[in-house]
Design a protein around this motif. Structure first.
Motif, PDB file in Angstrom:
ATOM      1  N   ASP A 178      33.691  55.085  35.535  1.00  0.00           N
ATOM      2  CA  ASP A 178      33.365  55.066  33.787  1.00  0.00           C
ATOM      3  C   ASP A 178      34.047  56.682  33.613  1.00  0.00           C
ATOM      4  O   ASP A 178      33.463  57.294  33.747  1.00  0.00           O
ATOM      5  N   ASN A 223      36.397  56.437  17.714  1.00  0.00           N
ATOM      6  CA  ASN A 223      35.308  56.499  18.827  1.00  0.00           C
ATOM      7  C   ASN A 223      33.661  56.414  18.206  1.00  0.00           C
ATOM      8  O   ASN A 223      33.420  55.876  16.657  1.00  0.00           O
ATOM      9  N   CYS A 263      30.846  60.004  37.004  1.00  0.00           N
ATOM     10  CA  CYS A 263      31.949  59.491  36.445  1.00  0.00           C
ATOM     11  C   CYS A 263      32.698  59.894  35.930  1.00  0.00           C
ATOM     12  O   CYS A 263      32.877  61.110  36.695  1.00  0.00           O
ATOM     13  N   CYS A 310      35.994  60.715  29.292  1.00  0.00           N
ATOM     14  CA  CYS A 310      35.119  60.535  27.931  1.00  0.00           C
ATOM     15  C   CYS A 310      34.968  59.305  26.875  1.00  0.00           C
ATOM     16  O   CYS A 310      35.544  58.445  27.351  1.00  0.00           O
ATOM     17  N   GLU A 311      33.691  59.247  27.339  1.00  0.00           N
ATOM     18  CA  GLU A 311      34.065  57.757  26.268  1.00  0.00           C
ATOM     19  C   GLU A 311      34.088  57.943  25.034  1.00  0.00           C
ATOM     20  O   GLU A 311      33.879  56.640  24.508  1.00  0.00           O
ATOM     21  N   ALA A 344      29.740  60.600  29.647  1.00  0.00           N
ATOM     22  CA  ALA A 344      28.665  60.622  28.418  1.00  0.00           C
ATOM     23  C   ALA A 344      29.107  61.339  27.907  1.00  0.00           C
ATOM     24  O   ALA A 344      29.590  62.536  28.162  1.00  0.00           O
TER      25      ALA A 344
END
Length: 423
Positions: A163, A197, A157, A177-178, A166
């Protein structure tokens, strides 16, 4: 080289003989004369003597010694290698251009040398820069290999290819970062991190966790409001405002059973006309990394005007420009991935690009060179032109180009060829 023991015998029958006595003097007998010199060391006397480093070899005078023999210098050995006072192969090093010692490939791998590059031999993950060893070879990093490698910020990640990570995983910046918040590691979304977010509907408000938002401000309402610095752009909540120019604004690449309805839309986001001479739209088949078609453009496109590339029977609104293309020429994603490039052949520059149904990061476009069709972060896997019904990929807000495909492009169920995009 030392001389051997030399003995000269002169025998004469009936003649007196002279011999050396115990102190080296000559002695004479009646039947022979023997003259003897002193004993001299030799490289063939079967003894280690003189300056020899081993029996009959080494040193300044005798031949070089075979491997396993004693030595002092490299010159004492036939292989010109004296290691720990014994002739033999030199100790392995990580820069001798051969596979030796504990190396798994030339000058790499093993406990002492640097890890190996992709496609070099390995015995385990530690032998590879990618930390992935399969079938005896180091493998190129991927976003699903279970290792922290390539440009990733944590295992599979982060970075420009994978992607976002987490909460609790490594990051170099908010894009990794998500949650959109990086503080050494990706942070858990909260209601005071100045980022939209979690399940928030705006920055630090709305959703099930945060307080309700004070104003019903949206980044897609066609108005400049809230803290926006432009219409639906800028400020802490909305995407960055676009840089004016030509953009690929909307793409419908997969209509169910109807290639005639597919289109590509170009928009002039500047406040002045742009000459399209020497511009072209290049369609790329990512399955084999080839150019599927090149569509040359010409004429002028006015400020804020749309240009639609579509089948001859495809209708566009009044005021929009149109270029006719063949049925089905737009790559429909079946070859995965596919891409579109808008180029200026005169300046040899890539103006805008879109890679869909996967990432095309290196394609050689004649007259331009090798370019990536991924702007910033790639489209998420769920952002596709759904072939089950009408829809398209569109820049939302309309004309938004922050050079980050993951935030600029959305799927819309309402295609608007030749007009402003809508969610």
């Amino acid at each position: 080289m030392s001389s051997r023991l030399v003995k000269t015998c002169d025998r004469r029958v009936g003649s007196p003989s002279t011999k050396l006595g115990p102190t080296g003097e000559s002695t004479t007998t009646n039947d022979e004369t023997t003259t003897t010199t002193g004993a001299v060391e030799s490289c063939q006397d079967g003894e280690k003597n003189g300056d020899e480093t081993d029996t009959d070899c080494g040193g300044a005078s005798c031949p070089a010694c075979a491997d396993g023999s004693a030595c002092v210098n490299d010159s004492d050995c036939q292989g010109m290698s004296c290691v720990d006072n014994t002739c033999g192969p030199p100790a392995p090093t990580c820069d001798d251009a051969i596979v030796n010692g504990d190396e798994t490939d030339i000058d790499c791998g093993g406990p002492d040398c640097a890890p190996c590059d992709d496609d070099q031999a390995c015995q385990g993950p530690a032998d590879c820069q990618s930390q992935v060893c399969s079938d005896g070879l180091c493998q190129a990093p991927t976003c699903s290999d279970g290792a922290h490698n390539g440009s990733e910020t944590d295992v599979d990640c982060g970075g420009p290819e994978c992607d976002p990570c987490a909460a609790g995983l490594g990051c170099d910046g908010p894009q990794d970062c998500e949650s959109g918040v990086c503080d050494g590691v990706c942070a858990v979304p909260n209601c005071n991190d100045d980022t939209m977010n979690g399940d928030e509907t705006d920055v630090d408000c709305g959703g099930d966790t945060c307080d309700p938002c004070e104003d019903a401000i949206s980044c897609q309402d066609g108005l400049q409001n809230g803290q926006e610095t432009g219409v639906d752009c800028g400020g802490p909540a909305c995407p960055a405002c676009p840089t004016p120019g030509l953009v690929i604004n909307e793409v419908d690449y997969d209509q169910p059973g109807n290639d005639n309805a597919e289109f590509i839309e170009i928009l002039n986001t500047t406040g002045a006309p742009i000459d399209l001479t020497n511009h072209a739209v290049v369609l790329v088949n990512g399955a084999n990394n080839t150019i599927a078609a090149t569509i040359n453009l010409n004429g002028m496109i006015a400020a804020g005007q749309y240009l639609v590339l579509a089948n001859a029977n495809f209708a566009v609104p009044p005021g929009a420009l149109k270029v006719n293309i063949s049925n089905g020429i737009v790559q429909n994603g079946g070859s995965d991935p596919d891409g579109i490039a808008l180029v200026n052949k005169s300046s040899q520059k890539l103006i805008d690009a879109l890679s869909y149904d996967g990432s095309i990061t290196a394609i050689n476009i004649p007259g331009v060179g090798v370019v990536s069709l991924v702007e910033g972060m790639a489209l998420p896997a769920n952002v596709i032109d759904n072939p089950a019904g009408a829809g398209s990929l569109a820049r939302l807000p309309n004309g938004q180009d922050s050079n980050n495909a993951a935030t600029d492009w959305k799927f819309t169920g309402t295609p608007t060829p030749g007009a402003a995009n809508v969610p």
